[in-house]
Structure formats: C-alpha cells, structure tokens
Scaffold this motif. Structure first.
Motif, short mmCIF file in Angstrom:
data_model
loop_
_atom_site.label_atom_id
_atom_site.label_comp_id
_atom_site.label_asym_id
_atom_site.label_seq_id
_atom_site.Cartn_x
_atom_site.Cartn_y
_atom_site.Cartn_z
N PRO A 302 26.06 0.78 -23.93
CA PRO A 302 26.09 0.63 -22.46
C PRO A 302 24.69 0.39 -21.92
N GLU A 303 24.63 -0.29 -20.79
CA GLU A 303 23.36 -0.58 -20.13
C GLU A 303 23.39 -0.10 -18.69
N ALA A 304 22.22 0.16 -18.15
CA ALA A 304 22.12 0.48 -16.73
C ALA A 304 22.42 -0.78 -15.92
N PRO A 305 23.01 -0.66 -14.74
CA PRO A 305 23.36 -1.84 -13.94
C PRO A 305 22.13 -2.59 -13.48
N SER A 306 22.34 -3.85 -13.11
CA SER A 306 21.23 -4.72 -12.74
C SER A 306 20.54 -4.28 -11.46
N ASN A 307 21.25 -3.51 -10.61
CA ASN A 307 20.62 -3.07 -9.35
C ASN A 307 19.74 -1.85 -9.54
N ALA A 308 19.71 -1.29 -10.74
CA ALA A 308 18.80 -0.17 -11.02
C ALA A 308 17.39 -0.70 -11.23
N SER A 309 16.42 0.19 -11.16
CA SER A 309 15.03 -0.24 -11.34
C SER A 309 14.80 -0.71 -12.77
N ARG A 310 13.79 -1.55 -12.95
CA ARG A 310 13.45 -2.04 -14.28
C ARG A 310 13.08 -0.89 -15.20
N GLU A 311 12.38 0.11 -14.66
CA GLU A 311 11.97 1.26 -15.48
C GLU A 311 13.18 2.05 -15.97
N PHE A 312 14.18 2.23 -15.09
CA PHE A 312 15.36 2.99 -15.50
C PHE A 312 16.17 2.21 -16.53
N ARG A 313 16.29 0.91 -16.34
CA ARG A 313 17.04 0.09 -17.29
C ARG A 313 16.40 0.15 -18.67
N ASP A 314 15.08 0.11 -18.70
CA ASP A 314 14.39 0.18 -19.99
C ASP A 314 14.51 1.57 -20.60
N PHE A 315 14.46 2.59 -19.76
CA PHE A 315 14.59 3.97 -20.23
C PHE A 315 15.92 4.17 -20.94
N ILE A 316 17.01 3.71 -20.32
CA ILE A 316 18.33 3.84 -20.94
C ILE A 316 18.40 3.02 -22.22
N SER A 317 17.77 1.85 -22.21
CA SER A 317 17.80 0.97 -23.38
C SER A 317 17.16 1.62 -24.60
N VAL A 318 16.03 2.29 -24.43
CA VAL A 318 15.36 2.89 -25.58
C VAL A 318 16.04 4.17 -26.05
N CYS A 319 16.92 4.72 -25.23
CA CYS A 319 17.73 5.88 -25.66
C CYS A 319 18.96 5.42 -26.43
N LEU A 320 19.59 4.34 -25.96
CA LEU A 320 20.87 3.89 -26.51
C LEU A 320 20.68 2.70 -27.45
N GLN A 321 19.76 2.81 -28.36
CA GLN A 321 19.59 1.83 -29.42
C GLN A 321 20.61 2.11 -30.54
N ARG A 322 21.29 1.06 -31.01
CA ARG A 322 22.26 1.27 -32.08
C ARG A 322 21.57 1.75 -33.35
N ASP A 323 20.39 1.22 -33.64
CA ASP A 323 19.61 1.67 -34.79
C ASP A 323 18.89 2.96 -34.40
N PRO A 324 19.25 4.11 -35.02
CA PRO A 324 18.61 5.37 -34.61
C PRO A 324 17.10 5.38 -34.80
N GLY A 325 16.60 4.57 -35.73
CA GLY A 325 15.16 4.51 -35.95
C GLY A 325 14.41 3.88 -34.79
N ARG A 326 15.12 3.14 -33.94
CA ARG A 326 14.48 2.49 -32.79
C ARG A 326 14.57 3.33 -31.52
#
Length: 348
Positions: A302-326
């Motif tokens: 899942p991703e944060a919606p486009s209306n969220a801040s760029r910082e929040f979208r990136d924050f969620i992205s680095v938490c929800l990486q399919r590869d646990p090492g990332r």
C-alpha cells in the motif's frame, strides 16, 4: 489398529452371522502410551535479553492467595489490595480491568488471561514478566507484575486512560508524526534490548489524556499465542504481518523480526491516516482472510495517497518495502524528514 486388521472388534455383531458372547480381554490393564508433548515448542523463537546483572532474577508469580514478591524494579502490590473498578476491554483470550490499589488509590490495568495454564506456560510467562518489569522507557507500557490464582494468569499493567488507537483516524500530519515518533522510540528501545514485538497494530498502541503513546502487549502475548491458538490464525493479527512472515518462501525463507515490526508499524500509521485498513475494506478484519494473505504477499505494498505530503509518502514507502532488507530500522526512521520536520510543531 494393525495394518490389515479387521475393522470389527472381536465379539461384535456382523450382518449374516450369529452373535457370539464377547470374550474377556486377556490383559485388561493394557493401555497404549499417550504421546508426550514437546514442551520445547513453546519457547520464544527469538533471543531474549540477558537478565539484569544488578539484581538476581525474581518471580512475581503467586499461588492462590499468597502475596507476590516485592523484589525487582518496583514492589508489586498484593492482589488482595486491588479493587476492580470497571471492565475496559475483553476478547476471546481474556479481559482487561481498570483496578485501584486500596492503600494508595493508584490506578492500574489488570489483564486476566482465560484458562488454567500448565506450569511450564506459567514459568515461561513469569520469566517474560521479569524481563518486562525491567523495561524503563516512556514509550512502552510498564508491566508491574503477575499473579496466578487457581491456574488463572493475571498481569498488572500501567493504565492508559485514552485506550487503544484502534479505529482512530489521524489526518493531521503533525499529530501523526508525533504518534509515529513515539511508537518508533518505543520500538527502538525494544529492539536495542533484542525484544521483537511481533504484533504491532493499532489495538496494541495505547494513548493517554496527555497524548502520550505507548506500545503494549509484547512478550507475554508471544507465548500465549502459541499455546492458546496454535494456528495463530486470528485475522486481526495476520492483517499486520509482513509478507515474508506469512509466506516463508519469500526472502529465501529468512525472517527478520525487527524488519517485521517495521512493516506492521508502517501499515498501522498508514491506517491512521486513511481511516481504514490499507489493503481495502473488503480485505479487512471482517473479510476473506485467504484473499487478505494473498494480497499481502503478492500485491504491491500500500502507498500513501497522492494528496499527502511528499515526506509522508516517502516515510510509508520505506516502511512498506517488500524486501525486508530495504526497510529502514526504527533508529533510521526517527531521523526521517517526516519525523524531524514536525518535532515541536503544534498538534491541534
């Protein structure tokens, strides 16, 4: 029954044959041995921190009406000094009560675990309680001790008057950043002590009237989940599991519990922002759990919606990486711009 033996016991009636008297067994005392239970299977799968070197390990377990040990970080009040005020939560595994100590008027939460547990289970939980009692962090719910009455386990915890964050929507990014920061502080502390939570989700994140957020239900829940629910098939728990924990074929069969906690944390933070379970309402806690597991393991995170801040979208992205090492660690996430830019900002 031996291979090839008849399905009809000696002396029993068979159609077309005359009945015959039942013969007495030659050895009425013969019994088949019952299989022994493998008690090692309930061990905590991840390493626990060593006991504190400043004081010997003590046990706060009590039998029936005896008084718990007062040794350790803080004295555990006797259970006879606790008065139940009201029930504040319940589920299939137990009930949580708001209790008040009569002599001091101090308020606690008392978690009563259903069932009469074996001595081995109680000893495991008592060991965990002693570890949890040494935890001293403002972002982790304090555990004050354990009682056993008639085989029933009762755990005395810090009381959080705001309850859990389950069902809470937080669309103010400054407030959400503050919630995320506090949970990450608690996770970083636990991970430094080599404690993996394994069940981070909104219902295990508690808040009080001062907007302090703390992590609850770690340690003891790992043992109880393995003994009370061997399949560990609660959808409410599976919903927040990382893909590699559900499907052991992913990540070459390796499971990193610390990275698993980060996935669960990221999913919870995104749920607060959206006001719903990130994988969709139809795959939420009341949905099809098989489809839910397939979505977690094989669909895009899942991703944060486009209306969220760029910082929040990136924050969620680095938490929800399919590869646990990332996935970033709790310490790394505490330095993320989404956290840093909101420190000291108004929360209203």
């Amino acid at each position: 029954m031996r291979p090839g033996a008849s399905n009809t016991a000696p002396g029993s009636f068979r159609p077309g044959q005359p009945t015959t008297p039942r013969r007495a067994r030659r050895r009425p005392d013969l019994t088949l041995p019952l299989p022994e239970r493998d008690l090692t299977s309930i061990a905590v799968p991840l390493p626990l921190p060593p006991p504190p070197s400043t004081a010997p390990s003590t046990t706060t377990t009590t039998n029936n009406n005896s008084t718990p040990s007062s040794a350790g970080p803080t004295a555990t009040p006797p259970i006879s000094d606790l008065e139940r005020v009201r029930r504040i939560g319940s589920g299939t595994g137990g009930t949580v009560w708001m209790v008040q100590q009569r002599s001091t008027r101090r308020i606690y939460a008392l978690k009563v675990i259903y069932g009469n547990h074996e001595d081995t289970i109680r000893r495991q939980i008592a060991r965990e309680i002693e570890i949890l009692r040494t935890s001293d962090n403002p972002f982790v719910v304090q555990c004050h001790g354990m009682y056993v009455q008639g085989g029933e386990i009762q755990i005395l915890l810090e009381y959080m008057d705001g309850g859990s964050l389950e069902g809470t929507r937080i669309n103010n990014e400054a407030f959400l950043s503050d919630v995320a920061r506090q949970v990450l502080e608690g996770l970083a502390y636990l991970h430094r002590r080599r404690i993996v939570h394994r069940d981070i989700k909104p219902s295990n994140l508690l808040i009080n009237s001062e907007r302090k957020v703390k992590i609850a239900d770690f340690g003891v829940g790992r043992i109880l989940a393995q003994t009370m629910d061997p399949c560990n098939s609660s959808v409410g728990t599976i919903a927040y599991m990382s893909p590699e924990r559900i499907n052991t074929d992913l990540n070459q069969g390796r499971y990193d519990g610390y990275a698993g906690d980060i996935w669960s944390f990221g999913l919870s933070i995104l749920e607060f922002y959206l006001g719903r379970f990130p994988f969709g309402d139809n795959l939420g806690k009341q949905g099809d759990w098989a489809s839910l597991m397939c979505a977690i393991c094989y669909s895009d995170p899942p991703e944060a919606p486009s209306n969220a801040s760029r910082e929040f979208r990136d924050f969620i992205s680095v938490c929800l990486q399919r590869d646990p090492g990332r996935r970033q660690t709790a310490v790394q996430l505490l330095r993320h711009p989404f956290i840093m830019q909101h420190i000291g900002a108004p929360l209203s």
